[in-house]
Design a protein around this motif. Structure first.
Motif, mmCIF file in Angstrom:
data_model
loop_
_atom_site.group_PDB
_atom_site.id
_atom_site.type_symbol
_atom_site.label_atom_id
_atom_site.label_comp_id
_atom_site.label_asym_id
_atom_site.label_seq_id
_atom_site.Cartn_x
_atom_site.Cartn_y
_atom_site.Cartn_z
ATOM 1 N N PRO A 206 8.601 34.442 30.522
ATOM 2 C CA PRO A 206 8.738 34.385 31.982
ATOM 3 C C PRO A 206 9.804 35.341 32.514
ATOM 4 O O PRO A 206 9.607 35.990 33.552
ATOM 5 C CB PRO A 206 9.126 32.915 32.234
ATOM 6 N N ALA A 207 10.928 35.427 31.798
ATOM 7 C CA ALA A 207 11.982 36.349 32.231
ATOM 8 C C ALA A 207 11.518 37.793 32.113
ATOM 9 O O ALA A 207 11.805 38.632 32.973
ATOM 10 C CB ALA A 207 13.245 36.127 31.394
ATOM 11 N N ALA A 208 10.766 38.112 31.059
ATOM 12 C CA ALA A 208 10.271 39.473 30.861
ATOM 13 C C ALA A 208 9.268 39.860 31.942
ATOM 14 O O ALA A 208 9.248 41.004 32.407
ATOM 15 C CB ALA A 208 9.641 39.612 29.485
ATOM 16 N N SER A 209 8.424 38.925 32.367
ATOM 17 C CA SER A 209 7.459 39.214 33.432
ATOM 18 C C SER A 209 8.180 39.583 34.720
ATOM 19 O O SER A 209 7.807 40.529 35.422
ATOM 20 C CB SER A 209 6.557 38.001 33.680
ATOM 21 N N LEU A 210 9.224 38.824 35.044
ATOM 22 C CA LEU A 210 9.986 39.113 36.262
ATOM 23 C C LEU A 210 10.709 40.453 36.139
ATOM 24 O O LEU A 210 10.772 41.232 37.097
ATOM 25 C CB LEU A 210 10.984 37.986 36.520
ATOM 26 N N ALA A 211 11.252 40.737 34.961
ATOM 27 C CA ALA A 211 11.918 42.025 34.752
ATOM 28 C C ALA A 211 10.935 43.177 34.915
ATOM 29 O O ALA A 211 11.260 44.218 35.512
ATOM 30 C CB ALA A 211 12.559 42.070 33.362
ATOM 31 N N ASN A 212 9.713 43.011 34.426
ATOM 32 C CA ASN A 212 8.702 44.057 34.572
ATOM 33 C C ASN A 212 8.306 44.255 36.027
ATOM 34 O O ASN A 212 8.029 45.370 36.460
ATOM 35 C CB ASN A 212 7.464 43.714 33.741
ATOM 36 N N ALA A 213 8.248 43.154 36.781
ATOM 37 C CA ALA A 213 7.928 43.281 38.206
ATOM 38 C C ALA A 213 8.970 44.134 38.919
ATOM 39 O O ALA A 213 8.641 44.986 39.758
ATOM 40 C CB ALA A 213 7.836 41.893 38.842
ATOM 41 N N TRP A 214 10.231 43.933 38.563
ATOM 42 C CA TRP A 214 11.297 44.740 39.179
ATOM 43 C C TRP A 214 11.307 46.159 38.627
ATOM 44 O O TRP A 214 11.700 47.104 39.316
ATOM 45 C CB TRP A 214 12.650 44.059 39.014
#
Length: 606
Positions: A206-214
């Motif tokens: 979940p943290a990686a998905s948000l990091a990729n969005a940014w």
């Protein structure tokens, strides 16, 4: 390329993202079954060679430690074990080399297919999609997903698969000698892999998905500012853009830091569990030795097996993290792959061929997505073949939408649009647009040569045809003055040319297209008088013998047109020639014309 498309729900996260990405990957694997089979076989045999290595290492130790009563027999046994160890090592090296050759072929073909298919879809996404997407973000999604596919193939075939073989093979081999040892290895390995998967999926992902969005937003922000650098410079806004980017970078940094910390925590938890498993296995084999159930060679066998297994298990943690990272990096590409094109050819679509060029809106209703009230409702108008029509009206009155609907950049909500009696919803989009030339208000050129930009309307055109089109568009003279002439590169979006020069190149492109229907988004109002005169002359030449639709910005340029359509809130409020409309009391066209005439008079007086 349609064979390579799989439909997935866009925007799904976490475990659903794994399902979508892995399904997308396996769909591509099916197109290279022989390569996949050979890779799997080579990896399987290479790993089994690794599994057997500790067994013969143990026999080698037993041969050496067996005493001196028959040294020749001991030497023979030791050399036999040594020979098998060397054969296993060579076999493993050769098989892994073959596996890597296979993975290179597999991955290059897949990346090429994915890149081509992504480009294919992006090119065919609707105008509305492109209006709401950053070009920089789109490129970032595609390139990041392409290289993530490389990591994903390596992880699944060269990393996780042999780890699974090693785990099962070692458990069976040791379990056949000591069932308790097999149970310890099986239980410990299952706990280790289960914990690693759970942490990766529900803690790190979940943290990686948000990091990729940014990360995507960062790419979009960079592209937005760089592509509009001329505006930044015009307002001396470099510091302001630095500050704006800094806000995005700050968000990206905090999200990425959280991802990396969670990955580190995951790695530490895996290391602790490996230490506990090591203690259990070494303790058990020492107990077997003390009880007389294991020889020194057996101890060597177990320890060597464990150290090999430990390496594979330690790598399992890395591989699962790589799997999670590659899935996160690919999920935006896969989601984009699953998005509908927006405007698609119907299954029974046929090529269009326009003859005379009559255009008819038949009870057309249209509204933009998200708007409750339609822009057009039961809208009817006919443009006769060869007629020169001007579209006039306030901004937002429906002029631009009118020509976009003719090009089928949007689909009508109701009714139909006919060209020479052919419903444009039932013909292929490419054939329709090949029959309708458009010169936009702000012409967009490729960062290619002037000859290539002109010939874009007809790629097979000869150089003499390109030059003739440029002459008709009054562009040949300025092109000849350039250092490389028709070979001159124009810069991104034609930035190296002036507005008038870009407009004339776009007109030359339309001349070369030689289509029966012409749309002109007339753009002479912001040009100097000399450029305006040259372009106006070229436009009049271009309209001859064609059905022409002109979006009129300067009303002085539409006096000679056959008919003017005055738009107001999606309806044709007035219709007629310039002379007819200018005599209408309190008419919209008359007010617009008088206002422009007064503005011109004030300008001359000043």
């Amino acid at each position: 390329m349609a064979l390579f498309r799989r439909q997935f729900l866009p925007g799904r996260k976490d475990d659903n993202a794994f399902t979508a990405v892995l399904g997308f990957t396996f769909a591509h694997w099916r197109f290279q079954p022989v390569v996949i089979g050979l890779i799997a076989l080579a990896v399987l045999l290479a790993t089994l060679a690794d599994v057997m290595l500790p067994l013969y290492a143990g026999r080698l130790v037993d041969a050496i430690a067996g005493g001196t009563s028959d040294r020749e027999a001991a030497l023979d046994a030791a050399l036999k074990s040594f020979g098998i160890i060397m054969v296993l090592g060579i076999a493993m090296a050769v098989l892994r080399h073959l596996a890597f050759l296979g993975i290179i072929r597999l991955t290059l073909v897949m990346i090429s297919q994915v890149a081509e298919d992504a480009f294919h879809r992006v090119q065919r996404f609707s105008t509305n999609w492109h209006a709401n997407a950053f070009a920089g973000s789109t490129v970032r999604k595609i390139t990041r997903g392409m290289w993530a596919l490389d990591l994903l193939n390596d992880t699944l075939l060269i990393a996780l698969f042999p780890s699974l073989v090693m785990l099962v093979g070692t458990t069976i081999l040791l379990g056949s000698y000591w069932p308790a040892m097999g149970a310890i290895i099986a239980l410990g390995s299952v706990l280790y892999v289960g914990m690693t998967v759970a942490l990766s999926l529900f803690y790190v992902a979940p943290a990686a998905s948000l990091a990729n969005a940014w990360d995507t937003k960062l790419g979009g922000a960079l592209a937005d500012a760089i592509s509009c650098n001329a505006v930044v410079k015009a307002f001396g806004a470099e510091d302001r853009e630095d500050g704006r980017l800094a806000l995005v970078v700050d968000k990206w940094r905090s999200r990425t830091r959280r991802t990396w910390i969670r990955g580190t925590n995951n790695g530490t938890a895996q290391a602790v569990l490996l230490v506990l498993l090591r203690g259990a296995i070494i303790g058990a084999v020492l107990l077997f030795w003390w009880q007389g159930n294991a020889t020194p060679g057996d101890v060597t066998f177990v320890l060597t097996s464990f150290f090999l297994l430990q390496g594979y298990l330690r790598d399992v943690g890395v591989h699962i993290r790589n799997l999670q990272r590659s899935v996160n990096d690919m999920e935006e590409l896969v989601a984009m792959n699953g998005q509908p094109l927006g405007i698609e050819d119907k299954a029974d679509a046929v090529p269009m061929k326009i003859g005379a060029g009559e255009i008819r809106f038949d009870d057309v209703t249209f509204h933009y997505a998200g708007h409750d009230k339609p822009l057009y409702e039961n809208f009817n108008v006919t443009i006769r073949a060869g007629e020169k029509i001007g579209l006039v009206g306030h901004s937002g009155s429906g002029k631009t939408t009118f020509v976009k609907l003719i090009q089928r950049l949007y689909d009508v909500t109701g009714g139909r649009i006919l060209i020479d009696g052919q419903d444009i919803a039932h013909v292929t989009q490419s054939s329709l647009r090949a029959e309708v030339a458009i010169v936009q208000q702000e012409p967009i050129l490729f960062h290619r040569s002037l000859a290539e930009n002109i010939a874009y309307a007809r790629p097979g055109a000869s150089m003499s045809e390109i030059v003739e089109a440029a002459r008709l568009a009054n562009a040949h003279d300025f092109i000849e003055r350039l250092p490389k002439g028709y070979g001159t590169l124009v810069g991104e979006r034609g930035v190296k040319l002036s507005g008038g020069e870009r407009q004339r190149v776009a007109l030359a492109r339309a001349f070369l297209a030689d289509t029966p229907v012409l749309i002109l988004d007339e753009a002479t109002s912001s040009l100097d008088s000399e450029s305006e005169a040259l372009i106006q002359e070229a436009m009049e030449r271009l309209m001859e013998g064609r059905t022409a639709i002109i979006i009129a910005h300067r009303l002085s340029t539409v006096r000679s047109l056959d008919r003017l359509l005055v738009f107001d809130r999606g309806e044709i409020a007035e219709e007629g020639t310039h002379d007819q409309l200018v005599r209408l009391d309190d008419g919209i066209y008359r007010r617009l014309f008088e206002r422009q005439a007064m503005d011109l008079a004030r300008g001359l007086a000043a």
